[in-house]
Write a protein that holds these residues in place. Structure first.
Motif, PDB file in Angstrom:
ATOM      1  N   VAL A  69      13.467  46.227  55.537  1.00  0.00           N
ATOM      2  CA  VAL A  69      14.822  46.422  55.011  1.00  0.00           C
ATOM      3  C   VAL A  69      15.859  45.993  56.042  1.00  0.00           C
ATOM      4  O   VAL A  69      16.801  45.248  55.734  1.00  0.00           O
ATOM      5  N   THR A  70      15.703  46.462  57.271  1.00  0.00           N
ATOM      6  CA  THR A  70      16.695  46.129  58.305  1.00  0.00           C
ATOM      7  C   THR A  70      16.677  44.643  58.633  1.00  0.00           C
ATOM      8  O   THR A  70      17.722  44.058  58.925  1.00  0.00           O
ATOM      9  N   SER A  71      15.516  44.019  58.579  1.00  0.00           N
ATOM     10  CA  SER A  71      15.434  42.583  58.831  1.00  0.00           C
ATOM     11  C   SER A  71      16.183  41.789  57.764  1.00  0.00           C
ATOM     12  O   SER A  71      16.937  40.851  58.083  1.00  0.00           O
ATOM     13  N   LEU A  72      16.019  42.180  56.500  1.00  0.00           N
ATOM     14  CA  LEU A  72      16.735  41.515  55.414  1.00  0.00           C
ATOM     15  C   LEU A  72      18.238  41.752  55.531  1.00  0.00           C
ATOM     16  O   LEU A  72      19.045  40.839  55.309  1.00  0.00           O
ATOM     17  N   ALA A  73      18.615  42.987  55.892  1.00  0.00           N
ATOM     18  CA  ALA A  73      20.033  43.306  56.042  1.00  0.00           C
ATOM     19  C   ALA A  73      20.663  42.468  57.155  1.00  0.00           C
ATOM     20  O   ALA A  73      21.797  41.986  57.017  1.00  0.00           O
ATOM     21  N   GLU A  74      19.932  42.256  58.225  1.00  0.00           N
ATOM     22  CA  GLU A  74      20.444  41.431  59.329  1.00  0.00           C
ATOM     23  C   GLU A  74      20.618  39.983  58.884  1.00  0.00           C
ATOM     24  O   GLU A  74      21.613  39.334  59.215  1.00  0.00           O
ATOM     25  N   ARG A  75      19.648  39.486  58.133  1.00  0.00           N
ATOM     26  CA  ARG A  75      19.753  38.113  57.648  1.00  0.00           C
ATOM     27  C   ARG A  75      20.992  37.908  56.789  1.00  0.00           C
ATOM     28  O   ARG A  75      21.633  36.851  56.824  1.00  0.00           O
ATOM     29  N   LEU A  76      21.331  38.929  56.011  1.00  0.00           N
ATOM     30  CA  LEU A  76      22.457  38.822  55.081  1.00  0.00           C
ATOM     31  C   LEU A  76      23.749  39.410  55.645  1.00  0.00           C
ATOM     32  O   LEU A  76      24.751  39.477  54.933  1.00  0.00           O
ATOM     33  N   ASP A  77      23.700  39.835  56.905  1.00  0.00           N
ATOM     34  CA  ASP A  77      24.883  40.410  57.552  1.00  0.00           C
ATOM     35  C   ASP A  77      25.422  41.584  56.725  1.00  0.00           C
ATOM     36  O   ASP A  77      26.618  41.670  56.415  1.00  0.00           O
ATOM     37  N   LEU A  78      24.533  42.508  56.386  1.00  0.00           N
ATOM     38  CA  LEU A  78      24.869  43.664  55.560  1.00  0.00           C
ATOM     39  C   LEU A  78      24.904  44.927  56.415  1.00  0.00           C
ATOM     40  O   LEU A  78      23.930  45.251  57.104  1.00  0.00           O
ATOM     41  N   ASP A  79      26.002  45.638  56.345  1.00  0.00           N
ATOM     42  CA  ASP A  79      26.164  46.909  57.060  1.00  0.00           C
ATOM     43  C   ASP A  79      25.584  48.025  56.199  1.00  0.00           C
ATOM     44  O   ASP A  79      26.168  48.406  55.180  1.00  0.00           O
ATOM     45  N   LEU A  80      24.449  48.583  56.619  1.00  0.00           N
ATOM     46  CA  LEU A  80      23.759  49.592  55.820  1.00  0.00           C
ATOM     47  C   LEU A  80      24.448  50.956  55.854  1.00  0.00           C
ATOM     48  O   LEU A  80      24.123  51.835  55.044  1.00  0.00           O
ATOM     49  N   SER A  81      25.376  51.146  56.764  1.00  0.00           N
ATOM     50  CA  SER A  81      26.033  52.453  56.886  1.00  0.00           C
ATOM     51  C   SER A  81      27.201  52.617  55.910  1.00  0.00           C
ATOM     52  O   SER A  81      27.712  53.725  55.729  1.00  0.00           O
ATOM     53  N   ARG A  82      27.604  51.547  55.266  1.00  0.00           N
ATOM     54  CA  ARG A  82      28.766  51.619  54.374  1.00  0.00           C
ATOM     55  C   ARG A  82      28.377  52.149  52.997  1.00  0.00           C
ATOM     56  O   ARG A  82      27.257  51.914  52.508  1.00  0.00           O
ATOM     57  N   ARG A  83      29.318  52.862  52.366  1.00  0.00           N
ATOM     58  CA  ARG A  83      29.082  53.339  51.003  1.00  0.00           C
ATOM     59  C   ARG A  83      29.155  52.154  50.044  1.00  0.00           C
ATOM     60  O   ARG A  83      30.077  51.333  50.125  1.00  0.00           O
ATOM     61  N   VAL A  84      28.196  52.090  49.140  1.00  0.00           N
ATOM     62  CA  VAL A  84      28.078  50.932  48.262  1.00  0.00           C
ATOM     63  C   VAL A  84      29.281  50.824  47.333  1.00  0.00           C
ATOM     64  O   VAL A  84      29.784  49.733  47.074  1.00  0.00           O
ATOM     65  N   ARG A  85      29.762  51.965  46.852  1.00  0.00           N
ATOM     66  CA  ARG A  85      30.885  51.938  45.901  1.00  0.00           C
ATOM     67  C   ARG A  85      32.130  51.286  46.478  1.00  0.00           C
ATOM     68  O   ARG A  85      32.928  50.698  45.757  1.00  0.00           O
ATOM     69  N   ALA A  86      32.285  51.374  47.809  1.00  0.00           N
ATOM     70  CA  ALA A  86      33.472  50.831  48.459  1.00  0.00           C
ATOM     71  C   ALA A  86      33.295  49.379  48.887  1.00  0.00           C
ATOM     72  O   ALA A  86      34.220  48.786  49.446  1.00  0.00           O
ATOM     73  N   MET A  87      32.149  48.799  48.606  1.00  0.00           N
ATOM     74  CA  MET A  87      31.856  47.435  49.059  1.00  0.00           C
ATOM     75  C   MET A  87      32.496  46.386  48.164  1.00  0.00           C
ATOM     76  O   MET A  87      32.761  46.629  46.977  1.00  0.00           O
ATOM     77  N   SER A  88      32.707  45.211  48.738  1.00  0.00           N
ATOM     78  CA  SER A  88      33.145  44.055  47.966  1.00  0.00           C
ATOM     79  C   SER A  88      32.007  43.590  47.069  1.00  0.00           C
ATOM     80  O   SER A  88      30.845  43.987  47.246  1.00  0.00           O
ATOM     81  N   LYS A  89      32.327  42.713  46.108  1.00  0.00           N
ATOM     82  CA  LYS A  89      31.302  42.174  45.214  1.00  0.00           C
ATOM     83  C   LYS A  89      30.205  41.467  46.006  1.00  0.00           C
ATOM     84  O   LYS A  89      29.018  41.617  45.718  1.00  0.00           O
ATOM     85  N   GLY A  90      30.617  40.716  47.022  1.00  0.00           N
ATOM     86  CA  GLY A  90      29.634  39.983  47.813  1.00  0.00           C
ATOM     87  C   GLY A  90      28.675  40.901  48.546  1.00  0.00           C
ATOM     88  O   GLY A  90      27.466  40.642  48.591  1.00  0.00           O
ATOM     89  N   ASN A  91      29.185  41.991  49.118  1.00  0.00           N
ATOM     90  CA  ASN A  91      28.314  42.924  49.834  1.00  0.00           C
ATOM     91  C   ASN A  91      27.420  43.712  48.878  1.00  0.00           C
ATOM     92  O   ASN A  91      26.275  44.025  49.211  1.00  0.00           O
TER      93      ASN A  91
END
Length: 309
Positions: free
Chosen positions: A115-137
């Motif tokens: 999971v963390t490897s995929l998140a790093e590849r996509l530059d995804l911050d796992l600590s952020r709440r999903v509801r507050a994310m942009s469409k891209g995130n």
């Protein structure tokens, strides 16, 4: 269904009242293949995917996924499939980390390092709440949940929607890695360039019906190019009208402009009857070729004949 077929649709049809979603779809996707499922918005791509996953029941016809029945074997199948819907909806207030842990547990456990490897590849911050994310995130969260359990089959509906160009390229690299790992990918899109660099074959839908199934490299052979020829003296438009593959002929004195579909030979031979000063040929625009041939032409390729292309 043979063991080398991951997805099989036979006469798959869905009508919404009198409106056609998809009709008479016959398609197979081989194990380890990347299949691009191409068509404009509203062509029937999402309907097909929902039928394959048993989210919709067909009007007629049936499908087999990884050798199993999508309805009877749904629970078993969904652990072997990574699915990204075209419209993501993440209810609740979870962080991306919490949500992905939930998905991992639901699938029997997923290595968190994956999971963390995929998140790093996509530059995804796992600590952020999903509801507050942009469409891209949010799209990145959807991609991680689809890929993280290394499923036998990935079914991705418009997967690059909302991603910036850099992340689109990273996603395509993930698809290539999945293929190298022996996974099968069925990926819908309305953008040819999105699948051109990764797909082995493309299935093309138009107005709810399969227009063609082709190898990606064969699309290039339908090259439509713009040609401009400068002659030593004025020429007649009639000399070039009606030549095989030549259309949109325009003549202004000694300058000829036209469009050539396929081989240049007929045009070159006709031009050689005159003194040619200069010839300009623009590189084929594959997107334009694709759109004109499959969406605007009345004589779309017969799917059965094209499947062997």
């Amino acid at each position: 269904m043979t063991s080398d077929i991951a997805v099989l649709a036979e006469d798959l049809t869905k009508f919404y009242g009198a409106q056609r979603g998809i009709e008479n779809l016959n398609l197979d996707v081989k194990v380890g293949e990347v299949m691009g499922f191409l068509g404009p918005n509203g062509a029937g791509k999402t309907t097909t995917i929902r039928l394959l996953l048993d989210f919709l029941r067909p009007t007629r016809g049936h499908a087999r996924i990884l050798g199993l029945d999508p309805r009877r074997d749904k629970a078993v199948l969904h652990r072997q499939i990574g699915y990204l819907p075209g419209e993501l909806a993440f209810p609740g207030r979870e962080t991306a980390k919490d949500l992905l842990r939930f998905f991992g547990d639901a699938r029997g456990g997923v290595a968190w390092s994956t999971v963390t490897s995929l998140a790093e590849r996509l530059d995804l911050d796992l600590s952020r709440r999903v509801r507050a994310m942009s469409k891209g995130n949010k799209q990145k969260v959807g991609l991680v949940q689809a890929f993280m359990h290394q499923p036998a089959l990935l079914i991705l509906d418009e997967p690059t929607s909302g991603l910036d160009p850099l992340m689109q390229q990273e996603f395509l690299a993930m698809v290539r890695d999945a293929r190298d790992n022996g996974q099968t990918v069925f990926m819908s899109s309305h953008v040819l360039a999105e699948v051109q660099s990764t797909a082995d074959r493309v299935a093309i839908v138009r107005n709810g019906q399969l227009a063609a199934v082709e190898k990606v490299e064969s699309l290039g052979r339908r090259a439509v190019r713009s040609v401009e020829i400068h002659f030593g003296d004025p020429v007649s438009r009639a000399e070039f009208t009606g030549l095989p593959g030549v259309s949109n002929v325009e003549v202004a004195g000694p300058v000829l402009r036209c469009t050539v579909d396929g081989r240049l030979d007929p045009l070159i031979k006709a031009a050689a009857l005159h003194e040619v000063i200069d010839l300009l040929s623009a590189e084929p625009d594959l997107e334009e070729t694709f759109l004109s041939y499959y969406y605007h032409s009345e004589g779309a390729t017969d799917a059965t004949a094209a499947a062997g292309a």
